[in-house]
Design an enzyme around this catalytic site. Sequence first.
Site, PDB file in Angstrom:
ATOM      1  N   ASP A  81       0.850  -1.186   0.000  1.00  0.00           N
ATOM      2  CA  ASP A  81       0.000   0.000   0.000  1.00  0.00           C
ATOM      3  C   ASP A  81       0.895   1.248   0.000  1.00  0.00           C
ATOM      4  OD1 ASP A  81      -2.656   1.125   0.121  1.00  0.00           O
ATOM      5  OD2 ASP A  81      -2.165   1.777   2.153  1.00  0.00           O
ATOM      6  N   ASN A 121      -2.137  12.872  -3.425  1.00  0.00           N
ATOM      7  CA  ASN A 121      -3.062  13.282  -4.491  1.00  0.00           C
ATOM      8  C   ASN A 121      -3.644  14.666  -4.217  1.00  0.00           C
ATOM      9  OD1 ASN A 121      -3.202  11.396  -6.577  1.00  0.00           O
ATOM     10  ND2 ASN A 121      -4.437   9.994  -5.356  1.00  0.00           N
ATOM     11  N   HIS A 123      -4.038  14.649  -9.133  1.00  0.00           N
ATOM     12  CA  HIS A 123      -4.202  13.248  -9.534  1.00  0.00           C
ATOM     13  C   HIS A 123      -3.247  12.842 -10.643  1.00  0.00           C
ATOM     14  CE1 HIS A 123      -7.553  11.937  -7.048  1.00  0.00           C
ATOM     15  NE2 HIS A 123      -7.939  13.207  -7.080  1.00  0.00           N
ATOM     16  N   ASP A 126      -1.067   9.547 -10.399  1.00  0.00           N
ATOM     17  CA  ASP A 126      -0.973   8.499 -11.427  1.00  0.00           C
ATOM     18  C   ASP A 126       0.481   8.236 -11.808  1.00  0.00           C
ATOM     19  OD1 ASP A 126      -3.677   8.254 -11.415  1.00  0.00           O
ATOM     20  OD2 ASP A 126      -4.019   9.208 -13.375  1.00  0.00           O
ATOM     21  N   GLU A 173      -4.459   2.286  -4.783  1.00  0.00           N
ATOM     22  CA  GLU A 173      -3.020   2.432  -4.544  1.00  0.00           C
ATOM     23  C   GLU A 173      -2.463   1.193  -3.860  1.00  0.00           C
ATOM     24  OE1 GLU A 173      -5.376   4.213  -2.830  1.00  0.00           O
ATOM     25  OE2 GLU A 173      -4.640   4.769  -0.838  1.00  0.00           O
TER      26      GLU A 173
END
Length: 304
Positions: free
Chosen positions: A173, A181, A186, A190, A217
């Site tokens: 994780d 984010n 975002h 990404d 994630e």
Amino acid sequence: MENFSQKVLIVDDEKANRKILKELLQDEATIIFAKNGEQAVELARKHMPDLILLDVIMPDRSGFEVIEDIKNDKQTMNISVIFVTGLANSDDEERGFDLGGCDYIYKPFKANIVIARVMMHLELIKQRKMLNEIAHIDALTGISNRRKMDIVLTDELAANKRDKNKLAVALIDVDYFKPYNDNYGHGAGDAALKKIATSFREVLQRPRDFAARYGGEEFLIILPNSSIEGTELIISNIVQALADKEIKHEHSKASDLLTISIGAVLVGDEQATTPAEVLLQADKLLYQAKENGRNQLVINDFEI
Ligand SMILES: [Mg+2]
């Protein structure tokens, strides 16, 4: 997808027929021959052709018997089969389709019809394979997706019963990904996920080592034939590969850089278990890693 030659298995007891079909098709595919039903089943398993041209009338076993073996074998059941026959008999034709054949080619051969039929099926098979691959890839990171993970984990747990070593399953994780984010956007989030996937690719070198994006994630790594020490080494190499990318994270309480937490479980060969149980234990260890302050690995043997 890489470009490779498709394989066609030609099954016919008459040499003259095998020769004609080879001459017609050798520019379109790699050709393998079988001259009887028994050999056909054996070579289908060994070479896993894309397509089988199967003679119906053969001395040892009919094509109808052969296709039953091929369709009943989990390994070969998805291979496409075209029947080759001299009988323009609609009852026979129906039986062939019922048994899982996808088409008929009639003797005596008409060159352009044989080529057109075979090419059409090879094209369909190629497209089906591509769709199947796309369906198993995570669009953002290019590594496998959860659907593929389910298949691989199930297969590897079965294979693990035959291996002496253990199967490692690591759930990963990203630490403080929401604040990442929220603060960097975002697009940056990404990009960070892509770099994590790249770190897996850089480190995982053995053919059966496997990485998938599990969810937003979360990632999952499967290491067959592993040990606690071996898994610790691989994970520390991944952590280092990620650290080398120096992804700045000023809103993390674990580090100045973007980091990951890992929960890994080692399943022994004697331990019959399900993917769900393994994932549950990996998830508990991941939870501990987070509770302990994140940016770390918690690893343990699978407990029955
Ligand atoms: Mg024959």
